[in-house]
Scaffold this motif. Structure first.
Motif, PDB file in Angstrom:
ATOM      1  N   GLU A 189      -4.309 -68.273  57.500  1.00 18.35           N
ATOM      2  CA  GLU A 189      -4.205 -66.812  57.420  1.00 18.35           C
ATOM      3  C   GLU A 189      -3.152 -66.288  58.413  1.00 18.35           C
ATOM      4  OE1 GLU A 189      -5.029 -64.165  55.875  1.00 18.35           O
ATOM      5  OE2 GLU A 189      -4.559 -62.723  57.482  1.00 18.35           O
ATOM      6  N   ARG A 190      -3.155 -66.849  59.624  1.00 12.52           N
ATOM      7  CA  ARG A 190      -2.209 -66.391  60.644  1.00 12.52           C
ATOM      8  C   ARG A 190      -0.773 -66.784  60.278  1.00 12.52           C
ATOM      9  NH1 ARG A 190      -6.003 -64.130  62.078  1.00 12.52           N
ATOM     10  NH2 ARG A 190      -6.588 -63.555  64.201  1.00 12.52           N
ATOM     11  N   ARG A 191      -0.631 -67.910  59.622  1.00  9.29           N
ATOM     12  CA  ARG A 191       0.723 -68.312  59.238  1.00  9.29           C
ATOM     13  C   ARG A 191       1.248 -67.399  58.151  1.00  9.29           C
ATOM     14  NH1 ARG A 191      -0.290 -74.733  59.559  1.00  9.29           N
ATOM     15  NH2 ARG A 191       0.350 -74.999  61.730  1.00  9.29           N
ATOM     16  N   LYS A 192       0.340 -66.917  57.306  1.00 13.09           N
ATOM     17  CA  LYS A 192       0.745 -65.999  56.247  1.00 13.09           C
ATOM     18  C   LYS A 192       1.027 -64.607  56.816  1.00 13.09           C
ATOM     19  CE  LYS A 192      -2.143 -66.507  52.814  1.00 13.09           C
ATOM     20  NZ  LYS A 192      -3.219 -65.976  51.965  1.00 13.09           N
ATOM     21  N   ASN A 193       0.125 -64.168  57.706  1.00 11.38           N
ATOM     22  CA  ASN A 193       0.261 -62.835  58.306  1.00 11.38           C
ATOM     23  C   ASN A 193       0.203 -62.945  59.832  1.00 11.38           C
ATOM     24  OD1 ASN A 193       0.056 -61.409  55.723  1.00 11.38           O
ATOM     25  ND2 ASN A 193      -2.074 -62.111  55.767  1.00 11.38           N
ATOM     26  N   PRO A 194       1.319 -63.390  60.438  1.00 11.42           N
ATOM     27  CA  PRO A 194       1.277 -63.610  61.892  1.00 11.42           C
ATOM     28  C   PRO A 194       1.023 -62.315  62.663  1.00 11.42           C
ATOM     29  CG  PRO A 194       3.342 -64.410  60.913  1.00 11.42           C
ATOM     30  CD  PRO A 194       2.624 -63.670  59.848  1.00 11.42           C
ATOM     31  N   LYS A 195       0.205 -62.452  63.711  1.00  9.92           N
ATOM     32  CA  LYS A 195      -0.021 -61.318  64.620  1.00  9.92           C
ATOM     33  C   LYS A 195       0.439 -61.746  66.002  1.00  9.92           C
ATOM     34  CE  LYS A 195      -4.225 -59.889  62.198  1.00  9.92           C
ATOM     35  NZ  LYS A 195      -5.668 -59.685  62.338  1.00  9.92           N
ATOM     36  N   ASP A 196       0.324 -60.794  66.949  1.00 12.43           N
ATOM     37  CA  ASP A 196       0.704 -61.146  68.316  1.00 12.43           C
ATOM     38  C   ASP A 196      -0.535 -61.683  69.032  1.00 12.43           C
ATOM     39  OD1 ASP A 196       2.067 -61.446  70.666  1.00 12.43           O
ATOM     40  OD2 ASP A 196       1.894 -59.343  71.239  1.00 12.43           O
ATOM     41  N   ASP A 197      -1.000 -62.832  68.612  1.00 16.20           N
ATOM     42  CA  ASP A 197      -2.182 -63.386  69.257  1.00 16.20           C
ATOM     43  C   ASP A 197      -2.054 -64.896  69.430  1.00 16.20           C
ATOM     44  OD1 ASP A 197      -2.767 -64.575  66.829  1.00 16.20           O
ATOM     45  OD2 ASP A 197      -4.406 -63.220  66.338  1.00 16.20           O
ATOM     46  N   LEU A 198      -3.016 -65.452  70.143  1.00 14.29           N
ATOM     47  CA  LEU A 198      -2.926 -66.848  70.549  1.00 14.29           C
ATOM     48  C   LEU A 198      -2.811 -67.799  69.363  1.00 14.29           C
ATOM     49  CD1 LEU A 198      -3.093 -69.040  72.735  1.00 14.29           C
ATOM     50  CD2 LEU A 198      -5.572 -68.926  72.542  1.00 14.29           C
ATOM     51  N   ILE A 199      -3.683 -67.632  68.377  1.00 12.82           N
ATOM     52  CA  ILE A 199      -3.680 -68.587  67.271  1.00 12.82           C
ATOM     53  C   ILE A 199      -2.385 -68.480  66.453  1.00 12.82           C
ATOM     54  CG2 ILE A 199      -4.867 -69.299  65.143  1.00 12.82           C
ATOM     55  CD1 ILE A 199      -7.500 -68.680  66.482  1.00 12.82           C
ATOM     56  N   SER A 200      -1.867 -67.252  66.287  1.00 12.68           N
ATOM     57  CA  SER A 200      -0.589 -67.096  65.573  1.00 12.68           C
ATOM     58  C   SER A 200       0.519 -67.836  66.302  1.00 12.68           C
ATOM     59  CB  SER A 200      -0.204 -65.616  65.470  1.00 12.68           C
ATOM     60  OG  SER A 200      -1.163 -64.916  64.729  1.00 12.68           O
ATOM     61  N   HIS A 201       0.611 -67.597  67.605  1.00 12.46           N
ATOM     62  CA  HIS A 201       1.675 -68.251  68.377  1.00 12.46           C
ATOM     63  C   HIS A 201       1.548 -69.763  68.309  1.00 12.46           C
ATOM     64  CE1 HIS A 201       1.993 -64.425  71.068  1.00 12.46           C
ATOM     65  NE2 HIS A 201       2.536 -64.268  69.884  1.00 12.46           N
ATOM     66  N   PHE A 202       0.339 -70.195  68.480  1.00 12.32           N
ATOM     67  CA  PHE A 202       0.081 -71.618  68.560  1.00 12.32           C
ATOM     68  C   PHE A 202       0.355 -72.301  67.218  1.00 12.32           C
ATOM     69  CE2 PHE A 202      -3.275 -75.043  68.834  1.00 12.32           C
ATOM     70  CZ  PHE A 202      -2.547 -75.831  69.684  1.00 12.32           C
ATOM     71  N   SER A 203      -0.070 -71.662  66.135  1.00  8.79           N
ATOM     72  CA  SER A 203       0.068 -72.328  64.838  1.00  8.79           C
ATOM     73  C   SER A 203       1.505 -72.295  64.323  1.00  8.79           C
ATOM     74  CB  SER A 203      -0.896 -71.713  63.817  1.00  8.79           C
ATOM     75  OG  SER A 203      -0.706 -70.330  63.734  1.00  8.79           O
ATOM     76  N   MET A 204       2.341 -71.406  64.896  1.00  9.70           N
ATOM     77  CA  MET A 204       3.740 -71.339  64.481  1.00  9.70           C
ATOM     78  C   MET A 204       4.656 -72.054  65.469  1.00  9.70           C
ATOM     79  SD  MET A 204       3.408 -69.005  61.918  1.00  9.70           S
ATOM     80  CE  MET A 204       4.878 -68.040  61.701  1.00  9.70           C
ATOM     81  N   ALA A 205       4.082 -72.578  66.549  1.00  2.00           N
ATOM     82  CA  ALA A 205       4.913 -73.039  67.666  1.00  2.00           C
ATOM     83  C   ALA A 205       5.763 -74.239  67.298  1.00  2.00           C
ATOM     84  CB  ALA A 205       4.026 -73.394  68.851  1.00  2.00           C
ATOM     85  N   GLU A 206       6.970 -74.201  67.847  1.00  4.18           N
ATOM     86  CA  GLU A 206       7.830 -75.380  67.790  1.00  4.18           C
ATOM     87  C   GLU A 206       8.242 -75.687  69.215  1.00  4.18           C
ATOM     88  OE1 GLU A 206      11.159 -75.199  65.209  1.00  4.18           O
ATOM     89  OE2 GLU A 206      10.017 -74.298  63.595  1.00  4.18           O
TER      90      GLU A 206
END
Lengths: 388, 106
Positions: A189-206
């Motif tokens: 869900e976060r990858r589809k609709n990223p927010k400014d939160d921990l799980i979004s950052h973490f799941s998109m991190a490179e």
């Protein structure tokens, strides 16, 4: 002959007499039941925590490890891989980044404490600590509401072990699977609709153009939810358990809430819910006359080190004036608990608001049902009676 | 065991034996030295064990990138000899090390 079985209900209920024998007579003890060494003296545990090269976490850190978890979370990797993961997450847990949470956490504490005004007796865990910790975590991680109660139930099951088989039972594994599936949904869900939160950052991190391994993202998120729900509630339950049993300390904290932080640190020393974690030896080691071999697992019994008279005089006394710096209630070294600051903030705030509604109380039952866990120790139920 | 002298914010000096392999932060907190908070417990995640290394400049291993980044979050003045004490492991060649603790960590 002395034995130490971390799967035994007797150890769940009261490990401290066993710990004393371990420290005094068997400071490097082979537990046949756990199939690992047990270190129980403060200095030995600290030395191990400061030496991750010898005492590796990469084969798992829970006494009874969950499948496929080792090597894929902060707690189950060694540097440099560990540092790479931690670098992505740690900023979210620093004091300055938690300040904005202080007021929302207080609001949650108030809303959960308020209904207790009308009750003379209640289960602190069902009525307060579970609801509070789940709501806080859901606010912090921005999780979709609706699944909190189930998530709490699964988190508590995940950390348990079966006292008969000395492994995770099917119900524990099913709970672990549920939590992974839940984490996977949130990540998707976060990858589809990223927010400014921990799980979004973490799941998109490179990192250096290199995406994190999918399993690392999944199991680290799973562990964050488990720790946020279960460990935070366990910590809080043990704190109220201590205050319920120590009227003088409780009355001092209620009269002067600025004493709560010291009382909390002493609680982490006196009977932390994080009783025992494990490491895996990377080389042969001789300690206290025992020959330990590379590949052997070693239990670091934080709960035993915290009661070591060699470090803490009158260690069996709960003394809120002690200021027990260097305690092992959050572990230590590179793997010291990531959530220390939010745990301290949340529990202090919760207790301030709880005491406004319930200023004096005692335990309703002498004997408590303790969770069957080789790693953690906290009651499943903790009935409190108000004192008027 | 090698000895380390900590200079607390008050100016008080405390000399303690530090087991080889322990971090300077660990030895200080375990021995009640004033002036270190170590909120994160030693995982290089908080910058509240900030210290100034006053001796043995050539023998203390250099800071790694993670420590240098985290050090920027220290509250007290950051100087050329600033370090995070959780990241320095005691060794025999640091016998007699002098570590000054800043006015504040939070």
């Amino acid at each position: 002959m002395f034995s130490f079985d971390p799967y035994s209900p007797a150890v769940d209920a009261d490990p401290f007499p066993f710990y004393k024998t371990l420290r005094d007579e068997h400071p490097a003890f082979w537990s046949r039941e756990a199939n690992m060494w047990v270190l129980s003296r403060y200095t030995d545990i600290v030395t191990a925590l400061n030496d991750w090269q010898t005492f590796s976490s990469a084969k798992g850190n829970l006494m009874t490890e969950l499948p496929n978890r080792a090597g894929n979370t902060l707690g189950t990797t060694d540097p440099p891989r560990h540092d790479r993961l931690r670098g992505l997450i740690q900023h979210a847990f620093m004091r300055r980044n938690l300040e904005s949470l202080a007021e929302p956490i207080r609001e949650i504490a108030r809303s959960v404490a308020e209904p207790l005004a009308d009750q003379d007796q209640f289960d602190f865990i069902t009525e307060f600590s579970s609801q509070f910790t789940v709501k806080v975590l859901w606010a912090v991680l921005g999780l979709p509401t609706g699944d909190e109660a189930t998530a709490r139930e699964k988190a508590v099951l995940m950390v348990q072990s079966d006292p008969a088989t000395r492994t995770k039972g099917p119900e524990h594994l099913a709970a672990y699977q549920w939590m992974q599936d839940y984490a996977a949904q949130v990540i998707a869900e976060r990858r589809k609709n990223p927010k400014d939160d921990l799980i979004s950052h973490f799941s998109m991190a490179e990192i250096d153009g290199d995406r994190l391994d999918e399993r690392e993202v999944l199991l680290t998120t799973t562990t964050l939810i488990m720790a946020g729900v279960e460990s935070l509630a366990g910590f809080m339950s043990m704190f109220i358990y201590n205050l319920a049993d120590h009227p003088e300390a409780r009355r001092q904290c209620v009269a002067n809430p600025s004493l709560l932080p010291d009382a909390m640190e002493e609680s982490l020393r006196y009977n932390t819910s994080a009783q025992r974690f494990r490491r895996c030896l990377q080389k042969d080691l001789e300690l206290h006359g025992q020959k330990m071999k590379a590949g052997d697992f070693v239990c670091l019994a934080y709960g035993a080190g915290n009661r070591d008279e060699r470090q803490f005089p009158n260690a069996d006394v709960y003394d809120i004036g002690r200021k027990p710096r260097g305690h092992l209630g959050f572990g230590g070294g590179v793997h010291a608990c990531l959530g220390t600051m939010i745990a301290r903030l949340a529990v202090k705030t919760a207790m301030e608001e709880f005491h406004k509604i319930v200023p004096d109380y005692r335990r309703a039952a002498d004997q408590l049902p303790w969770i069957p866990s080789s790693t953690f120790r906290s009651p499943m139920r903790l009935d409190l009676v108000k004192i008027h | 065991m090698p000895k380390v002298t900590y200079i607390e914010p008050s100016g008080n000096q405390v000399t303690i034996d530090v087991p080889v392999g322990w971090s300077l932060m660990q030895a200080a907190t375990s021995n009640g030295v004033e002036g270190i908070e170590a909120e994160c417990g030693g995982s290089c995640a908080c910058a509240t064990c900030h210290c100034y290394i006053e001796s043995h400049a050539d023998q203390v291993p250099a800071a790694e990138q993670g420590e240098r980044d985290m050090l920027q979050n220290a509250v007290a003045e950051i100087r050329a000899n600033s370090r995070l004490s959780c990241q320095i492991k005691m060794s025999e060649n640091l016998e007699g090390l002098v570590v000054r603790l800043p006015e504040t960590q939070i």
